[in-house]
Design an enzyme around this catalytic site. Structure first.
Site, PDB file in Angstrom:
ATOM      1  CD  GLU A   1      35.660  42.551  30.831  1.00 41.99           C
ATOM      2  OE1 GLU A   1      35.471  41.362  31.113  1.00 41.99           O
ATOM      3  OE2 GLU A   1      35.269  43.488  31.544  1.00 41.99           O
TER       4      GLU A   1
ATOM      5  CG  HIS B   1      32.828  44.356  34.080  1.00 34.32           C
ATOM      6  ND1 HIS B   1      33.958  43.624  34.303  1.00 34.32           N
ATOM      7  CD2 HIS B   1      32.545  44.974  35.245  1.00 34.32           C
ATOM      8  CE1 HIS B   1      34.348  43.784  35.544  1.00 34.32           C
ATOM      9  NE2 HIS B   1      33.501  44.608  36.153  1.00 34.32           N
TER      10      HIS B   1
ATOM     11  CG  HIS C   1      37.632  42.032  34.183  1.00 31.62           C
ATOM     12  ND1 HIS C   1      36.359  41.581  34.375  1.00 31.62           N
ATOM     13  CD2 HIS C   1      38.387  41.520  35.187  1.00 31.62           C
ATOM     14  CE1 HIS C   1      36.340  40.817  35.462  1.00 31.62           C
ATOM     15  NE2 HIS C   1      37.552  40.767  35.964  1.00 31.62           N
TER      16      HIS C   1
ATOM     17  CD  GLU D   1      29.368  42.200  32.763  1.00 29.61           C
ATOM     18  OE1 GLU D   1      29.987  42.118  31.677  1.00 29.61           O
ATOM     19  OE2 GLU D   1      29.844  41.854  33.858  1.00 29.61           O
TER      20      GLU D   1
HETATM   21 ZN   LIG Z   1      34.676  41.945  33.225  1.00 30.88          ZN
END
Ligand SMILES: [Zn+2]
Length: 549
Positions: A210, A305, A207, A378
């Site tokens: 990010e 992420h 992504h 994350e």
């Molecule tokens: Zn992500």
């Protein structure tokens, strides 16, 4: 509006000047000039009053001394987000190149009836220097160029083959998919099923919006190739394969989640083709090679992420029917949780729902063999609450990198836990802990004394740095992700602030707009009515060339 006609490449505004109605001719000072036509820039449109993606990154110049402006980012449609927890946009200027957070009192997120009840992010800002270019972003950008120069620096700094840098393939726009291999494992003469070489894959920036994931990856890389004794043990026992930027096109273009063709890179693993997703295709091939190999064993795939809705750091994993496999899968996050001071266990989730089909971790758990543990790690775009307090700690670049270092240390503990690495004996640990014997200590040791038992303490691990509790975002990445400008403006890649220009960190906070003027506006009812009377109001909108999921 007609002012937005000059949009730059790929939907970004390119030096759009916002003039008041009826004005023609040369722009006067104070007619703000918006620009996002640079690497990682993201701003789709700028209007004088007049779906969502979280990422924005744009510059403003041609400002007037003491000019006060409210920026309205109109397509921030996610209701649940971190603005209520103190996440605010960050700002820097050409003369003060460190990122700083806007104070919370000047940032509003609310439902706007004149924007079809969509959510709007408004922030008030007072420009203080006419000759400077101001840049606003949601999080500190980490660009493709920055990664390239960082890897080149590593190559010159560590000439003695600490790691290998290879290009796996090229993206649709011909950018490199970089792979770092850290492998100092002594290869046995004969490899059988018992002594297979263990391989760990780490991925970041699937992504593209990010950037904190890149800082985590950088922290991990620096630790693993550094001189720390833990790193030496890890390097000589395990093979690390790090893919620091899986979606280089998306990063360059300033996309939020997507690649060049507008597809969410972490929802297309099951349908990826060589033609449309060359980077995913190449990584899948790598995974299969290692998974099916007779001499390698793929142990981990960890995908980094950043999260815009939740605080702290945490992991997402899979669920398995096989209860033993599921138990094994829970071990690594459990150990990491004890290492990371910013860990928030309530945010962890283990699932197998259809929505996440097409993500790396689901792809790995379905298509690769049972010993592969695949997770998403994350980390919040905002910060975390210190344990047992109400104090919000905002992440800094180093806070993110610390998570990368904690991740590395966790591999050591994990492999000790599953008996792959020998657990040090208590006696060894004790002998290491002892202080070096000095003359005094030797003299004292002859005297017999009764040793008092020490009070029991729980050992706490080094927490994330607490020093930046103010609203300032103290960043070392001054020039990264900034547009390339002439030297006159002081911008340029690869240069660093000498620290001289930047004497007063609190300049922005000292300049708070007379907040009372803005605070009296009632955002909940007819929010923008009051704002329309302000001739300096600008509405800005990030590009919508990405899909959401
Ligand atoms: Zn992500």
């Amino acid at each position: 509006s007609e002012d937005s006609d000059g949009e730059g490449g790929l939907g970004n505004v390119s030096r759009v000047v916002i003039r008041p109605p009826g004005h023609s001719g040369k722009a006067k000072r104070g007619h703000l000039c918006f620009d996002a036509a640079f690497e990682t820039g993201n701003l789709g449109r700028a209007d004088l009053v007049g779906e969502f993606e979280f990422w924005f990154n744009f510059t403003v110049d041609n400002v007037k001394q003491d000019q006060r402006v409210i920026f309205n980012i109109v397509n921030i449609n996610k209701k649940k987000n971190l603005f209520k927890d103190g996440m605010t946009p960050i700002v820097k200027s050409s003369g003060r190149p460190k990122w700083q957070r806007l104070p919370k009192c000047d940032v509003f997120h609310y439902k706007s009836p004149i924007h079809q009840n969509n959510y709007v992010l408004s922030f008030a800002f007072a420009f203080d220097r006419e000759d400077e270019v101001y840049q606003f972003a949601l999080a500190p950008p980490y660009s493709y160029s920055r990664l390239q120069s960082y890897l080149s620096v590593l190559e010159t700094k560590f000439p003695e083959n600490r790691f290998q840098r290879t290009t796996v393939c090229h993206s649709l726009q011909n950018r490199k998919l970089e792979l770092l291999t850290i492998d100092h494992v002594e290869k046995p003469d004969k490899v059988d099923s018992k002594n297979k070489l263990r391989v760990i894959f780490i991925l970041a920036r699937i992504h593209s919006g990010e950037p904190p994931a890149s800082f985590v990856a950088q922290g991990l890389i620096e630790f693993l190739i550094g001189n720390h004794p833990i790193a030496q043990i890890l390097r000589t026992n395990f093979i690390f394969k790090i893919l620091p930027m899986v979606n280089p096109d998306g990063v360059f273009l300033g996309n939020n989640r997507c690649n060049l063709i507008g597809q969410d890179m972490n929802r297309t693993w099951h349908v990826a083709t060589e033609f449309s997703h060359p980077t995913l295709w190449a990584i899948k091939k790598l995974f299969r090679e290692y998974d099916q190999s007779d001499c390698y064993q793929l142990d981990f795939v960890i995908d980094l992420h950043a999260h815009a809705n939740l605080l702290g750091s945490f992991m997402y994993g899979n669920t398995y029917e096989d209860v033993y496999r599921y138990e094994r899968h829970l071990v690594f996050p459990k150990i990491l949780s004890t290492n990371a001071g910013d860990w928030i266990p309530e945010n962890m989730m283990f699932n197998a729902d259809d929505k996440k089909t097409g993500s790396v971790r689901r792809f790995c758990c379905e298509k690769l063999s049972d010993n592969v543990n695949a997770y998403s790690l994350e980390v919040s775009m905002c910060g975390f609450y210190l344990k047992g307090t109400q104090t919000m700690t905002h992440y800094t670049d180093d806070g993110y990198m610390r998570l990368g270092r904690n991740l590395a240390r966790t591999f050591l503990e994990y492999y000790r836990f599953i008996n792959v690495l020998p657990v040090p004996l208590a006696s060894e640990v004790r002998s290491k802990r002892g202080r070096p014997k000095t003359h005094c200590a030797r003299a004292r040791s002859r005297i017999r004394r009764e040793v008092q038992a020490r009070p029991k303490t729980t050992r706490t691990y080094a927490p994330i740095s607490y020093k930046d509790l103010s609203v300032c975002y103290d960043s070392d990445t001054s020039y990264e992700g900034s547009p390339i400008r002439s030297n006159y403006y002081g911008y340029g890649f690869g240069t660093r602030s000498t620290g001289n220009i930047y004497l007063n960190q609190d300049q922005f906070s000292l300049l708070h707009i007379q907040a009372s003027k803005f605070n009296t506006l009632d955002f909940s009812t007819n929010s923008v009515r009051g704002l329309q009377q302000n001739p300096l109001l600008g509405i800005v909108r990030p590009t919508t060339r990405t899909t959401t999921t």
